[in-house]
Enzyme design. Structure first.
Site, PDB file in Angstrom:
ATOM      1  CB  CYS A   2      -5.542   3.472  12.499  1.00 52.91           C
ATOM      2  SG  CYS A   2      -5.445   4.710  13.808  1.00 52.91           S
ATOM      3  CE  LYS A 605       7.102  -3.253  10.328  1.00 51.28           C
ATOM      4  NZ  LYS A 605       8.356  -3.617  11.009  1.00 51.28           N
TER       5      LYS A 605
END
Length: 610
Positions: A2, A605
């Protein structure tokens, strides 16, 4: 992973800075988003399912001014992406707000205990449990003490930022396994999961280590361990420019980063090559010649794209240095009682330097006595700090979730490692000079390949409606096939598989018909005739053949439906060039299918949770 960001300062623009920071962090998660500001003794907040644009829409007409606040963009773990599960999470009285990156593994036990004490839960998340646990210990004037006592009971990973409406001049952050960095500005502090959220305001940062906390007020901060022991941190300067995390005129970050590869490959080699003698200087390894000669075995550990880079590195190092190399999924390494012998060196490969599985594997290897080295991109990352030494790939910030430039930079660094060990073992000075000349030419060769983007796009237009793809290669190009298939899966949601070409006959050939595009990586190397045989087998079954081969290879034209030519280079450097068309093909297919290239569904990512 997050994205989390918190702000405290003497100004009144917390909301503006937090929303700006969220946009910089959206690559870390985009299922939902939320914000909370302390104003007039209360928490002003909003959150929603969806992307940050949806949050911005909800905030129209809402006053989010203030001098302290937190914001979050989520990659869901516990609970579906909806408004109730979005962060921030609150205590029963909504005086404490918390954002979290990580997983609280014992939340169910804690939740049952708290519910028995009449705490009321409104979400399905593990994070809300921590907000209520802090409430349990909070007296209204000692937020850091309540956070510390709560964290003593927590099992799992966390990067958290906490604020309280009753202490409007305080912000508390802590980490264990999930990154936390604090930017130090003029009478303001920005705490985030990534420096991207900080760069516009300051380059001066400190990085928290595991089991550490920061307590920040508008004019000072204190850092300590969870056990309440004072900690001193060196202030570091980030060397990225804000422009490096902008799209630079490209439609997507991924496309920008694909086209940056001629420069990033150069950066991975810059200052490290000695053409006159055929040697490579990698001072970051912090090993003298005697120590390098003593290496008997190399372990390369990584996840996803970094694991694929490791597989290519295995071929490179074994061929050039004749040192046994094993490549391990970091996620499996520590669970299988690995054997670490004298003379074993472990390289942890990670773009972010924060991948939780790779970090855990690194720690396991260190515990077993291995010399552990990092190959990563982010200066100051946890892997960079916890490894004994290592090599930065210098690719610059990579925002697109699907890794591109980091992959080719990792391969480039692994090629340099192969040459370092090879020069000590088997490679003559003249052969080293030949390899270096080839390496120096790779950047321009990548530029040439990128000029053929229109041709690759035309191939994508023919096949973007197909649902299955097969990628085949031999030797060091087998991992390239794996990477090409992964890129297509990640961003276009199509099913794709990478295989060693010879394995096609052991199962996958059953799938081939006129609707199956098959991508072959087929350089004119010592396995060329074998892979031509595989192409003929696919052609006999009416499969659609896309071949990537050397310039001047006219033979493949007669067999393939489409040929993508790339410049000639040394066989062991071919993977650096061969992957470029596969990145472009995946990108173009995803765009044609209307997919969100930079933010593919269900992905983030950097994976900072198991």
């Amino acid at each position: 992973m997050c994205g989390i960001v918190g702000y405290i300062g003497k100004g009144n623009n917390a909301g503006e800075i937090l929303m700006e920071g969220l946009k910089r962090l959206e690559y870390g998660g985009y299922d939902s988003a939320g914000i909370a500001i302390v104003r007039d003794g209360a928490l002003v907040w909003e959150k929603t399912a969806g992307k940050i644009e949806q949050l911005q829409e909800k905030l129209k007409g809402v006053d989010i001014s203030g001098h302290v606040g937190i914001a979050h963009t989520r990659w869901a773990t516990h609970g579906e992406p909806n408004r109730a599960n979005a962060h921030p999470h609150f205590d029963c009285a909504q005086r404490i707000a918390l954002i979290h990156n990580g997983i609280i593994e014992n939340f169910q036990t804690l939740k049952k205990s708290l519910e028995a004490e009449n705490h009321h839960f409104v979400s399905e998340t593990d994070t809300e449990t921590l907000a209520h646990l802090i409430e349990k210990y909070y007296t209204g004037h000692d937020l850091e003490v309540a956070v510390r006592r709560a964290l003593e009971r927590v099992e799992g990973t966390y990067g958290i930022i906490v604020i309280s409406a009753t202490e409007p001049d305080k912000m508390v952050a802590a980490r264990n396994g999930s990154p936390i960095v604090m930017g130090i500005g003029e009478e303001e502090y920005i705490i985030a999961s990534d420096v991207a959220a900080i760069l516009k305001h300051t380059r001066q940062v400190i990085y928290l280590e595991d089991h550490e906390m920061i307590v920040a007020t508008p004019d000072h901060f204190t850092s300590m361990t969870i056990e309440n022991e004072y900690v001193s941190h060196d202030v570091q300067e980030v060397d990225w420019d804000l422009e490096m995390i902008e799209k630079g005129g490209h439609h997507h970050f991924m496309l920008k980063e694909i086209f940056e590869q001629p420069e990033t490959i150069k950066n991975a080699m810059r200052g490290r090559l000695i053409p006159a003698t055929g040697d490579v200087r990698l001072g970051g390894l912090d090993m003298n010649e005697e120590q390098l000669r003593a290496v008997k075995r190399i372990l390369l550990i990584g996840c996803g794209t970094s694991w694929h880079a490791g597989l290519i590195g295995e071929y490179m190092i074994e061929e050039k240095a004749r040192i046994p190399v094993e490549v391990e999924y970091a996620s499996e390494f520590r669970y299988r009682n690995p054997i670490i012998e004298d003379g074993t060196v472990v390289f942890a490969i990670s773009q972010s330097g924060e991948t939780v599985d790779t970090l855990a594997a690194l720690r396991e290897a260190e515990k077993r006595g291995a010399r552990c080295l990092g190959i990563c991109n982010v200066v100051g990352s946890t892997i960079a700090r916890e490894s004994h030494a290592g090599v930065y790939i210098h690719a610059g910030p990579e925002i697109g979730v699907a890794s591109t430039k980091a992959f080719t930079s990792q391969i480039t660094v692994l090629a340099l490692l192969a040459l370092v060990f090879g020069r000590l073992k088997t490679i003559s000075s003249s052969e080293g000079q030949k390899i270096i000349q080839a390496l120096l030419g790779v950047s321009d060769q990548v530029s040439e390949i990128l000029k053929g983007h229109d041709e690759i796009r035309s191939i994508a237009e023919k096949y973007y409606h197909h649902n299955n793809f097969l990628y085949l290669g031999r030797g060091a190009n087998y991992p390239v096939a794996l990477e090409g298939a992964l890129k297509l899966k990640e961003i276009s949601y199509l099913h794709a598989e990478g295989y060693p070409a010879a394995e096609m006959k052991h199962g996958p050939i059953a799938l081939i018909d006129e609707n199956m595009p098959v991508v072959f990586i087929c350089p004119r190397d010592n396995a060329y005739q074998k892979i031509v045989g595989n192409i003929c087998e696919v052609k006999a079954r009416k499969g659609k053949i896309i071949a990537i081969t050397n310039e001047g290879n006219s033979e493949v034209v007669e067999l393939a439906d489409h040929v993508i030519y790339i410049p000639k280079t040394l066989d062991f450097l071919y993977p650096i060039l061969a992957v470029i068309p596969l990145q472009l093909l995946a990108y173009d297919i995803a765009v044609l299918r209307g997919c969100n290239v930079d933010q593919p569904r269900n992905l983030a990512k950097s994976v900072t949770v198991e």
